[in-house]
Structure formats: structure tokens, C-alpha cells
Design an enzyme around this catalytic site. Structure first.
Site, short mmCIF file in Angstrom:
data_model
loop_
_atom_site.label_atom_id
_atom_site.label_comp_id
_atom_site.label_asym_id
_atom_site.label_seq_id
_atom_site.Cartn_x
_atom_site.Cartn_y
_atom_site.Cartn_z
CG ASP A 59 -1.84 1.33 1.33
OD1 ASP A 59 -2.89 0.80 1.22
OD2 ASP A 59 -1.19 2.47 1.90
CE1 TYR A 116 0.14 8.13 2.56
CE2 TYR A 116 1.15 5.41 2.16
CZ TYR A 116 0.10 6.45 2.99
OH TYR A 116 -1.22 6.23 2.91
CG HIS A 154 -5.23 10.17 0.66
ND1 HIS A 154 -3.26 9.21 0.14
CD2 HIS A 154 -4.81 9.29 1.02
CE1 HIS A 154 -2.91 8.48 1.45
NE2 HIS A 154 -3.32 8.74 2.77
#
Ligand code: NAP
Length: 325
Positions: A52, A57, A117
Site C-alpha cells: 500500500d 507518501y 485518498h
């Protein structure tokens, strides 16, 4: 020594017919982003098949390096891996661009699952920058009303179009959706019911209403921060440690089994390669034990992700959220 099933062997069929391994490795990084490469390689060597990640990120490049090594060394084939990435809300007007960037960074030609998201629209340029735009009073800059706006639905509709019109995305899902947002999305989707809703969920955060809503609508709940994130505060719950001692497994394995045995997906993370390998035994917790784990949170609910972009979404126990009713 007791012989257990392995969490890494459990798979779940999504509402679009695709199959997803339930245990996933998270790739948020606390230390250096390049370390994520070794974490992904160690996890796949240990049997994990689900990774994931997210544009936000900043670790996709290193996940990509790991995928290259995994395939070159014959550790696993691309088709046996399930890769998830996510589109950040500052890309709401052109999520296609974010997906194409992710494909490039990951070095692959399709993504197994793309998630929206967050169900909000943040102000961002063509490159999605800045990802978290704040004004000089410290308030987030949105392109839409964070409470009553419906731009997040158009954002999801664009993901639907991208899946429909290309071969680059196998499944689409959502993350951080409350019941009220899901209700509106289900009424206004073009084609696809989201396959998952990725939310914070663990024994300290009781959310049966949201979980039941997802299950009743064919949406798999995918639990993030199953340990509560940095410092793993969830592992301090005595019930988790009692069960770990009873079944002779690690507390992490109890926290993972809590989800897998109830049909959810779960994402776990560690920068400790040894720990990644010892997260995979699946103890056969009883229904009573699963219920006792749920009760931990009913008595004292705690949410560990309280980001300001979650304000107004309608979640319970979101610290600082004065926008939700
Ligand atoms: N959709 C979203 O908005 C969203 C939000 C948050 C997370 N996620 C996804 O979910 C994944 C997992 O969530 P998370 O990153 O919050 O992870 P988590 O698995 O709940 O927590 C990871 C933390 O727990 C520590 N830890 C693990 N085992 C431990 C042990 N036995 N004793 C002490 N500490 C321990 C780790 O430290 P060490 O590194 O030292 O092991 C790390 O700091 C993320 O990486 C990301 O992929 C998604």
C-alpha cells in the site's frame, strides 16, 4: 510449537471480481524514504503480496526499486503482487496526472487498486503542489466547501472514467469516507461502487456503524494504523497482550487477526525488517475474543489520525474537528 494459518495466504474477492490479499504492507516512512525499498523486499520475501503506497507518501520511487529487485531476483512475479496507490485531494481536478506519475515512479504499467485518498478538494497546481495548502491564518485552502461541497464526487467520477477508459487501473476505491459521504457517493457514482474504504480502525476505535454500512454495500473495510501508528499505542491494550500470551504469537499478530478474521483487509508497517517477518501468523481468535477486542474501544475510544483535512467529514472522535455536526 503451535502451527497456524498465515495471514499472508488469505485473499478476498472485491465487488468488481478482482482478488486482493488481505494483509498489506504500509509504506508511510518515519525515517528515510529509501529505507522503504528494503522493507518492501523483506515483506515480499516473507510472503506479503499486497503493498500500500500513495503519491503523498513520497515513497513510490523506492517501492518501484523494490518491485524491480523482486522481479529480477524471481522473489515474486508482477501478476502475483497487488499494488495500491492513492490520489491526493490537491489533484482532484486531474487525478489522471497523479496516476500516471505513480505508474512512472513505481515502474509498472498498471496499478491493482487506486484510492481517492480523502473525500475533499484541496487547492493545488498541475503537479498537485502544495499538497497541504495553508493560508497565512493557518487554515487549509480548499477548492470546494469542505462540509457541504460535492466536488469530491466529481473527483471520484474522474477516477471511474480513468478505470473505464484505460487498462492502467484494475480497481478503484476510497479512503477516509464517513457514512454520510459514502451515501452521497453511492447515489452519484457513474459506474463503480468503490471496492474498499480505507479507514483508521483498531480495537481502540469502535466504528461498527461505518463498518456495517460498508459491508452492507459490498465495500471491503481496509484498516489503516492497526497499531495506532508511530509508537504502536494500540499494543498497550491489556486484552491484546493477554491474547498474544494465550496463542503464543506477537501482539502485532493479534492486532492483524482482529481484522482478517472478520473479513477486513489490514495494512501494517514497520521499519524493523525482523518485525515485518514475524507479523504473519493468524491465531484462531474466537467470536467472544473478537467481541472483547471491540469492547476495548467502546469503553475508551481513541483516534490517532486527527489531520485537519479530516475536519468536517462527519467522523466521531476526530480531535479538533469543529466542522462536523
Ligand atoms: N489512507 C490513509 O489516509 C492512511 C493513513 C495512515 C496510514 N495509511 C496506510 O496504512 C499503513 C499502516 O498504518 P501506519 O503506518 O499508521 O502503521 P501501524 O502499523 O499502525 O504502526 C506502525 C508503527 O508501529 C511501530 N511498531 C510496529 N510493531 C511494533 C511493536 N511490536 N512494538 C513497538 N512498535 C511497533 C512501528 O515502529 P517500527 O518501525 O520501529 O517497527 C511504527 O512506528 C501506512 O503505512 C499507510 O500505507 C493510510
Amino acid at each position: 510449537m503451535i502451527k497456524y494459518d498465515l495471514s499472508t495466504d488469505v485473499k478476498i474477492t472485491l465487488n468488481d471480481g478482482n482478488v486482493m490479499p488481505t494483509l498489506g504492507l504500509g509504506t508511510v516512512h518515519e525515517g528515510d524514504a529509501p529505507d522503504v525499498k528494503n522493507q518492501v523486499v523483506a515483506a515480499v520475501r516473507a510472503g506479503y503480496r499486497h503493498i500500500d503506497t500513495a503519491w503523498y507518501y513520497g515513497s513510490e520511487k523506492y517501492v518501484g526499486e523494490a518491485l524491480k529487485q523482486i522481479q529480477e531476483e524471481g522473489i515474486a512475479k508482477r501478476e502475483d503482487l497487488f499494488i495500491t496507490t492513492k490520489v491526493w485531494p490537491s489533484f482532484h481536478h486531474h487525478p489522471e496526472r497523479s496516476i500516471d506519475d505513480s505508474l512512472k515512479e513505481l515502474g509498472i504499467d498498471y496499478i491493482d487498486m487506486v484510492l481517492q485518498h480523502w473525500p475533499i478538494c484541496l487547492s493545488g497546481d498541475a503537479n498537485g503542489l502544495p499538497p497541504t495548502p495553508f493560508d497565512n491564518k493557518g487554515k487549509l485552502i480548499y477548492d470546494d466547501d469542505p462540509v457541504n461541497g460535492t466536488g469530491y464526487i466529481k473527483f471520484y467520477n474522474r477516477l471511474e472514467d480513468y478505470k473505464f477508459n484505460t487498462e492502467k487501473v484494475k480497481s478503484i476505491g476510497v479512503s477516509n469516507y464517513s457514512i454520510s459521504r459514502l451515501e452521497l457517493l453511492l447515489k452519484n457514482r457513474k459506474r463503480y461502487i468503490p471496492v474498499v474504504n480505507q479507514i483508521e480502525y483498531h480495537p481502540q476505535l469502535p466504528q461498527k456503524d461505518l463498518v456495517n454500512f460498508c459491508e452492507n454495500n459490498g465495500i471491503i473495510v481496509e484498516a489503516y494504523s492497526p497499531l495506532g501508528g508511530t509508537g504502536a499505542p494500540v499494543l498497550r491494550a491489556p486484552m491484546i497482550n493477554e491474547l498474544a500470551a494465550k496463542y503464543q504469537v506477537s501482539p502485532n499478530e493479534i492486532a492483524i487477526a482482529y481484522h482478517i478474521l472478520e473479513g477486513r483487509s489490514v495494512l501494517i508497517r514497520s521499519s524493523n525488517l525482523g518485525r515485518i517477518k514475524t507479523n504473519i501468523k493468524l491465531p484462531p481468535l474466537t467470536l467472544e475474543e473478537l467481541a472483547s477486542l471491540y469492547d476495548v474501544g467502546v469503553k475508551r475510544p481513541t483516534r490517532y489520525t486527527n489531520d485537519p483535512w479530516g475536519y468536517g467529514l462527519g467522523f466521531k472522535w476526530w480531535e479538533g474537528d469543529t466542522l462536523s455536526k
